[in-house]
Design a protein around this motif. Structure first.
Motif, mmCIF file in Angstrom:
data_model
loop_
_atom_site.group_PDB
_atom_site.id
_atom_site.type_symbol
_atom_site.label_atom_id
_atom_site.label_comp_id
_atom_site.label_asym_id
_atom_site.label_seq_id
_atom_site.Cartn_x
_atom_site.Cartn_y
_atom_site.Cartn_z
ATOM 1 N N SER A 1 -3.106 1.672 -1.177
ATOM 2 C CA SER A 1 -3.400 3.032 -1.644
ATOM 3 C C SER A 1 -3.580 4.012 -0.496
ATOM 4 O O SER A 1 -3.462 5.225 -0.694
ATOM 5 N N SER A 2 -3.872 3.507 0.695
ATOM 6 C CA SER A 2 -4.046 4.384 1.858
ATOM 7 C C SER A 2 -2.757 5.135 2.196
ATOM 8 O O SER A 2 -2.781 6.131 2.924
ATOM 9 N N GLU A 3 -1.631 4.672 1.652
ATOM 10 C CA GLU A 3 -0.343 5.330 1.923
ATOM 11 C C GLU A 3 -0.249 6.730 1.326
ATOM 12 O O GLU A 3 0.567 7.534 1.764
ATOM 13 N N VAL A 4 -1.099 7.026 0.333
ATOM 14 C CA VAL A 4 -1.010 8.338 -0.329
ATOM 15 C C VAL A 4 -2.145 9.280 0.091
ATOM 16 O O VAL A 4 -2.236 10.394 -0.424
ATOM 17 N N VAL A 5 -2.999 8.827 1.014
ATOM 18 C CA VAL A 5 -4.095 9.691 1.465
ATOM 19 C C VAL A 5 -3.877 10.093 2.924
ATOM 20 O O VAL A 5 -3.059 9.499 3.626
ATOM 21 N N ASP A 6 -4.633 11.095 3.381
ATOM 22 C CA ASP A 6 -4.473 11.543 4.765
ATOM 23 C C ASP A 6 -5.367 10.738 5.714
ATOM 24 O O ASP A 6 -6.115 9.847 5.291
ATOM 25 N N VAL A 7 -5.279 11.058 6.984
ATOM 26 C CA VAL A 7 -6.018 10.313 8.015
ATOM 27 C C VAL A 7 -7.523 10.412 7.805
ATOM 28 O O VAL A 7 -8.255 9.428 7.982
ATOM 29 N N PHE A 8 -7.992 11.584 7.422
ATOM 30 C CA PHE A 8 -9.436 11.793 7.224
ATOM 31 C C PHE A 8 -9.987 10.851 6.150
ATOM 32 O O PHE A 8 -11.103 10.340 6.265
ATOM 33 N N ALA A 9 -9.197 10.615 5.107
ATOM 34 C CA ALA A 9 -9.646 9.790 3.976
ATOM 35 C C ALA A 9 -9.460 8.300 4.217
ATOM 36 O O ALA A 9 -9.905 7.484 3.415
ATOM 37 N N THR A 10 -8.813 7.948 5.318
ATOM 38 C CA THR A 10 -8.519 6.541 5.602
ATOM 39 C C THR A 10 -9.637 5.890 6.405
ATOM 40 O O THR A 10 -9.980 6.352 7.495
ATOM 41 N N MET A 11 -10.189 4.820 5.859
ATOM 42 C CA MET A 11 -11.204 4.039 6.551
ATOM 43 C C MET A 11 -10.509 2.975 7.398
ATOM 44 O O MET A 11 -9.555 2.351 6.943
ATOM 45 N N MET A 12 -10.961 2.774 8.618
ATOM 46 C CA MET A 12 -10.347 1.770 9.481
ATOM 47 C C MET A 12 -10.533 0.366 8.919
ATOM 48 O O MET A 12 -9.697 -0.514 9.103
ATOM 49 N N MET A 13 -11.630 0.177 8.215
ATOM 50 C CA MET A 13 -11.959 -1.097 7.569
ATOM 51 C C MET A 13 -12.984 -0.806 6.477
ATOM 52 O O MET A 13 -13.569 0.288 6.450
#
Length: 289
Positions: free
Chosen positions: A227-239
């Protein structure tokens, strides 16, 4: 119109709509007579693949002219495992099926139902399997927030919710939490929420992320999840246990305009994945078969 046969692992509303078209049919299953007479097994021209790869899936993938998957990660896995041509696999993200209502109106109704001050921001967590979906990490994030005016809503099956509630009993977060067992109107929760957090450990695409975006929520999801493919960098958690997530949420909670901008941006992105939009994408793919 060219007649096309399809096969799939999960029959979704989008596939149901697709099968309503006169030129599209599901490949017939082999009968006992077919097996006894050793008749040649037929395979669909288009295979909608999801989840783990079983033995019968491998044959369907090999014989299909087109394979449709729901994430780029899944596409890369198939390309690597089966040494396929890149253009044989197409990505169509999961479809959204939500009756959209003004979040402001829904939030007002929700706050009245649970006696919440409407000035509070609502942070939502919901999943089928709490442990795998990061319930512990969600609690850690909520415990780390400095912003005062929020309510964290946890919704799911009664056994899951009660288990988490018991685990949290010593954390002194009661006034910040709302636990909902088997809540009937899940769409209402997404429309009422400001932020959806899913610190999941699973790689599969979590449809609730797109659903939250469509309902005008800010979202946070780990990079390991498709699902991280549809969100931006800010919304992406490294883990799932990314320590910066609480800091980011605090920043959004305290900045009304930034939160408003992200919510609108997310809805604009998610509107591209309605059933109607996805049907258009699939029909374009089928034209190349």
């Amino acid at each position: 119109m060219q007649n096309i046969t399809i096969d799939f692992k999960t029959k979704t509303k989008t596939i149901n709509r697709l099968l309503e078209k006169p030129n599209i049919t599901k490949i017939k299953k082999r009968t006992l007579l077919d097996k006894l007479t050793f008749s040649k097994k037929e395979y669909a021209q288009v295979f909608f693949h999801t989840g783990n790869i079983k033995k019968e899936d491998a044959l369907k993938i090999k014989h299909a002219k087109k394979i449709i998957v729901n994430s780029k990660k899944q596409k890369q896995n198939l390309l690597k495992r089966f040494q396929l041509e890149n253009n044989k696999i197409e990505v169509v993200y999961p479809s959204i099926d939500v009756e959209y209502k003004k979040p402001k109106d829904v939030k007002k109704e929700f706050c009245e139902e649970f006696d919440i001050d409407i000035k509070n921001r609502i942070i939502l967590f919901t999943a089928q399997n709490f442990k795998n979906s990061g319930s512990k990490e969600f609690v850690d994030i909520i415990s780390s927030l400095n912003y005062k005016y929020f309510k964290a809503v946890v919704a799911g099956e009664k056994s899951e919710v009660q288990g988490l509630k018991f685990q949290m009993s010593k954390l002194n977060l009661d006034e910040k939490m709302i636990f909902l067992n088997d809540y009937k109107d899940m769409d209402k929760l997404f429309l009422a929420a400001d932020i959806f957090v899913l610190p999941t450990h699973t790689k599969a695409f979590a449809k609730n992320v797109l659903k939250a975006m469509y309902c005008k929520c800010a979202v946070f999801v780990p990079s390991n999840c498709s699902s991280s493919e549809v969100v931006d960098v800010f919304a992406t958690m490294m883990m799932p246990s990314d320590g910066s997530t609480a800091f980011k949420i605090d920043a959004l909670l305290g900045r009304k305009e930034d939160l408003k901008f992200i919510k609108k941006q997310n809805r604009d992105v998610a509107k591209e994945f309605t059933i109607e939009k996805n049907l258009e994408k699939i029909e374009t793919i089928l034209q190349s078969v």
